[in-house]
Design an enzyme around this catalytic site. Structure first.
Site, mmCIF file in Angstrom:
data_model
loop_
_atom_site.group_PDB
_atom_site.id
_atom_site.type_symbol
_atom_site.label_atom_id
_atom_site.label_comp_id
_atom_site.label_asym_id
_atom_site.label_seq_id
_atom_site.Cartn_x
_atom_site.Cartn_y
_atom_site.Cartn_z
ATOM 1 C CG ASN A 1 36.929 100.618 -195.424
ATOM 2 O OD1 ASN A 1 37.732 100.737 -196.334
ATOM 3 N ND2 ASN A 1 36.554 99.427 -194.961
ATOM 4 C CD GLU A 2 34.927 97.250 -197.981
ATOM 5 O OE1 GLU A 2 34.462 96.669 -196.991
ATOM 6 O OE2 GLU A 2 35.615 96.692 -198.838
ATOM 7 C CD GLU B 1 40.092 97.434 -198.767
ATOM 8 O OE1 GLU B 1 39.719 96.264 -198.537
ATOM 9 O OE2 GLU B 1 39.720 98.396 -198.090
ATOM 10 C CD GLU C 1 39.383 92.201 -191.727
ATOM 11 O OE1 GLU C 1 40.144 93.137 -191.979
ATOM 12 O OE2 GLU C 1 38.301 92.022 -192.305
ATOM 13 C CG HIS D 1 42.689 89.665 -194.715
ATOM 14 N ND1 HIS D 1 43.418 90.125 -195.791
ATOM 15 C CD2 HIS D 1 41.400 89.631 -195.113
ATOM 16 C CE1 HIS D 1 42.585 90.366 -196.789
ATOM 17 N NE2 HIS D 1 41.359 90.066 -196.412
HETATM 18 C C1 GLA Z 1 37.258 94.990 -196.851
HETATM 19 C C2 GLA Z 1 37.696 96.097 -195.909
HETATM 20 C C3 GLA Z 1 39.032 95.869 -195.297
HETATM 21 C C4 GLA Z 1 39.190 94.423 -194.892
HETATM 22 C C5 GLA Z 1 38.982 93.558 -196.092
HETATM 23 C C6 GLA Z 1 39.172 92.096 -195.777
HETATM 24 O O1 GLA Z 1 37.508 95.219 -198.140
HETATM 25 O O2 GLA Z 1 37.692 97.367 -196.514
HETATM 26 O O3 GLA Z 1 39.119 96.703 -194.169
HETATM 27 O O4 GLA Z 1 38.268 94.109 -193.915
HETATM 28 O O5 GLA Z 1 37.665 93.710 -196.545
HETATM 29 O O6 GLA Z 1 39.008 91.293 -196.914
#
Ligand code: GLA
Length: 687
Positions: free
Chosen positions: A150-151, A305, A353, A356
């Site tokens: 992820n990222e 996302e 989060e 969120h």
């Molecule tokens: C990122 C992450 C998610 C979440 C979002 C929150 O994009 O990939 O897991 O933390 O931010 O905005």
């Protein structure tokens, strides 16, 4: 390969984290997903500790049941490898695989992304869990795509990293003398006599070495890509039919060169969170969507996302207004995304989060956001025919991560030089003029573009300089901003006068920089006929901020001059005929409206108008044109609180149909117009 496998039409869904919920909730989830026409979920992104609660002890039962449930309901999974968040046992078993800050502090478990990308134990564990997942779910009917990690973006300064950095440097430079030269180590007695003397740019007394800092980012980008490609290798071996991707995160802290990574991905996926609400969020969305399309080389890409609310940099949530979630979604789709995914499906009850935004909030499905999500699912079904159509972009903005990173380095002549800000300003001016832009690599073949903008390309390689020169010589038009072409690939200044990389094509020589204080501005007055080209009345002037330069014309004509201070009377904006083309130079930071004037003049000179004979859109209205063979689609997003009217008579869109409302569009008479409601969307199709 059609990706994601088994998903027809556009993707719609989001991060799904069933491990946070009891099993009965899963059944409600899939029922709601069906109601909203969700067809893809990102599953298991942070599920490592649920899959492997103790080292070597796996518990796949729950994930088997989720995958089966999804398959039974016709929902596909972008199944994640959970390697962005190793479980607590991992850091205890392998303390050397926890990341270290530049000051030597070793971090402990407690958040996410707490690993060193170069630690052998992490690399082994990451490939191990990816292998176990691929072995388990190869052939599962819900498996549509692999969502690796992820990222990617984690940085570390430990000894594993130091070793890997040295290995990378040896490959890049072969001999120490070449490195010493590239890093200008003669300055401040930094000459290296042995490879072992070199480390990552850890905390030090004063300014670091800009070339070392830039190389460290280049190295990290490669190291993180190795993490990705090791996982991809096992996934491809065990599931050759399943595409593999990873979701890009964007930010100045991210040491990933997305454009270079994109060349080697099955598909580009981005996450996008505008940090500001309202119209700036829409402009931010268009900017990032155009970047993603450009990274993908014009092929489809995927918004992996986004959020149902705006999440700003200080962690504040701003609820998106009714219709805004749909507009952001359609903006991405209009600019080439193969759908729209959200973080996350259901809001978490606890965890960092928990507040969120989500598609199913804490209040449950009886909410505005969920109702809008249901409508959005239906709308995406109607927009599916856009998938794969070409986005018409007659203008390119040059984009280079290394130029950005170099401009984040130490010892710059002004703290107000802002690479991203300059690119966004250029993009905004085009967007408002109804022109869609690509972002092109400096060394790319630019011949397909009518105009190329070069904002703040501080670092410019030989290849980039040659490419721009050839493009203009062959008839192209460019506008180059101040703080471009200043240093080469090693962050060494191009000598002989700025902007060294572009001096010849621009026909200027800059003798000295004159950075301005934040409180300063300089009047800039057009010469002769230039005022009309810039849309100015006789007595009007432009305003320069942030930066000014002592410019000498060496072949270029003067478009505008500074009229005050030390530079009074000297050129501020120039234009040079070079070969068959034209190269403009702007040596100061123009105010937004003035920059729009300059870009407008360059667009006019290059003969660029909104596509298909369309009028420039009203303020706050975004247009994008897509084309596939004879079929064209005009996407119109009205970000205003009032309806907007578009006079389409005389354009191909005077007769068509609107995919959003299903209505027929006829605006044959000159006084008829298409009305798009306040905050509304139209996607007009014509053949
Ligand atoms: C990122 C992450 C998610 C979440 C979002 C929150 O994009 O990939 O897991 O933390 O931010 O905005």
């Amino acid at each position: 390969m059609r990706w994601p496998r088994g998903v027809d039409g556009l993707c719609f869904g989001g991060d799904y984290n069933p491990e946070q919920w009891p099993e009965e909730t899963w059944h409600e989830d899939v029922a709601l997903m069906r109601e909203a026409r969700v067809n893809l979920v990102s599953l298991g992104v942070f599920s490592w500790s649920a899959i492997e609660p103790r080292q070597g002890h796996t518990t796949f039962g729950w994930l088997d049941r989720v995958m089966d449930l999804l398959a039974e309901n016709g929902i596909m999974a972008a199944l994640a490898t959970p390697t962005a968040s190793p479980p607590p046992w991992f850091g205890l078993a392998y303390p050397d695989a926890l990341p270290v800050w530049p000051d030597g502090t070793r971090l402990t478990h407690g958040s996410r992304d707490t690993y060193c990308p170069a630690a052998p134990a992490y690399r082994r564990a990451a490939v191990g869990i990816a292998t176990a997942l691929a072995q388990r779910y190869a052939g599962h009917p819900a498996l549509a795509m692999w969502h690796v990690h992820n990222e990617y973006g984690t940085t570390c300064y430990c000894d594993h990293v130091a070793k890997a950095f040295r290995r990378w440097l040896r490959q890049r430079y072969t001999c120490l003398e070449a490195l010493n030269e590239a890093w200008t180590t003669a300055f401040w007695s930094q000459r290296y006599g042995e490879w072992e003397e070199i480390g990552p740019p850890r905390a030090t007394q004063y300014l670091g070495n800009p070339a070392q800092l830039l190389d460290f980012r280049r190295f990290l980008s490669g190291e993180l890509f190795s993490c990705f490609s090791e996982q991809r290798a096992v996934l491809r071996e065990l599931t050759p039919q399943v595409p593999v991707t990873t979701n890009f995160v964007f930010g100045d802290w991210v040491p990933v060169d997305h454009r270079r990574w994109a060349e080697d991905l099955d598909c580009v996926a981005i996450d996008h969170y505008p940090a500001v609400p309202g119209l700036p969020a829409a402009e931010h969305t268009a900017f990032h969507a155009d970047l993603a399309r450009s990274w993908a080389g014009g092929r489809p890409w995927l918004l992996m996302e986004q959020a149902s609310s705006t999440v700003n940099a200080s962690g504040r949530l701003v609820a998106k207004r009714p219709g805004e979630m749909a507009r952001h979604t359609v903006a991405h789709v209009a600019r080439g995304s193969r759908g729209a995914m959200f973080f996350q499906w259901r809001a978490s009850r606890g965890g960092a989060e928990q507040h969120h935004a989500a598609l199913v909030g804490h209040a449950g499905p009886g909410s505005r956001v969920f109702r809008e999500a249901v409508d959005l699912g239906a709308l995406l079904g109607r927009l599916a025919e856009l998938d794969g159509a070409t986005v018409e972009a007659p203008v390119a903005i040059l984009w280079d991560a290394e130029a950005w990173w170099a401009l984040l380095g130490p010892g710059l002549p002004s703290p107000d030089l802002d690479y991203l800000g300059a690119l966004q300003a250029a993009h905004r001016a085009l967007l408002r003029a109804g022109i869609t832009a690509d972002f092109a690599a400096p060394e790319a073949d630019l011949r397909g573009y009518r105009l190329v903008l070069v904002p703040s390309l501080y670092l410019t390689s030989d290849q980039g300089a040659t490419s721009v020169r050839r493009y203009v010589a062959g008839g192209g038009h460019v506008v180059v901003w101040y703080s471009s072409g200043v240093v080469d690939l090693d962050t060494r200044v191009w000598i002989g006068g700025h902007p060294g990389a572009f001096r010849e094509v621009l026909g200027v020589r800059v003798e000295e920089f004159h950075p301005l204080l934040p409180s300063d501005s300089l009047p800039v007055v057009p010469d002769g006929a230039s005022a009309a080209a810039l849309g100015l009345a006789a007595a009007e002037q432009l305003t320069g901020r942030v930066w000014a330069e002592h410019v000498h014309c060496a072949g270029a004509e003067i478009v505008a001059r500074y009229t005050a201070g030390q530079l009074a009377g000297l050129p501020a904006i120039t234009r040079n005929e070079y070969g068959e083309g034209i190269a403009w130079y702007c040596s100061t930071g123009l105010d937004e409206a003035d920059l729009a004037r300059l870009i407008g003049a360059a667009l006019a000179r290059a003969g660029v108008t909104p596509p298909a004979g369309l009028p420039s859109p009203p303020s706050g209205v975004e247009i994008v044109l897509r084309r596939s063979g004879q079929i064209r689609w005009l996407c119109v997003l009205n970000h205003n609180d009032e309806p907007c009217s578009l006079p389409l008579a005389g354009t191909p869109f005077s007769a068509g149909s609107d995919l959003v409302t299903g209505s027929v569009v006829t605006t044959a008479a000159p006084d008829e117009a298409v009305i798009v409601p306040a905050g509304g969307i139209a996607v007009i199709r014509c053949e």
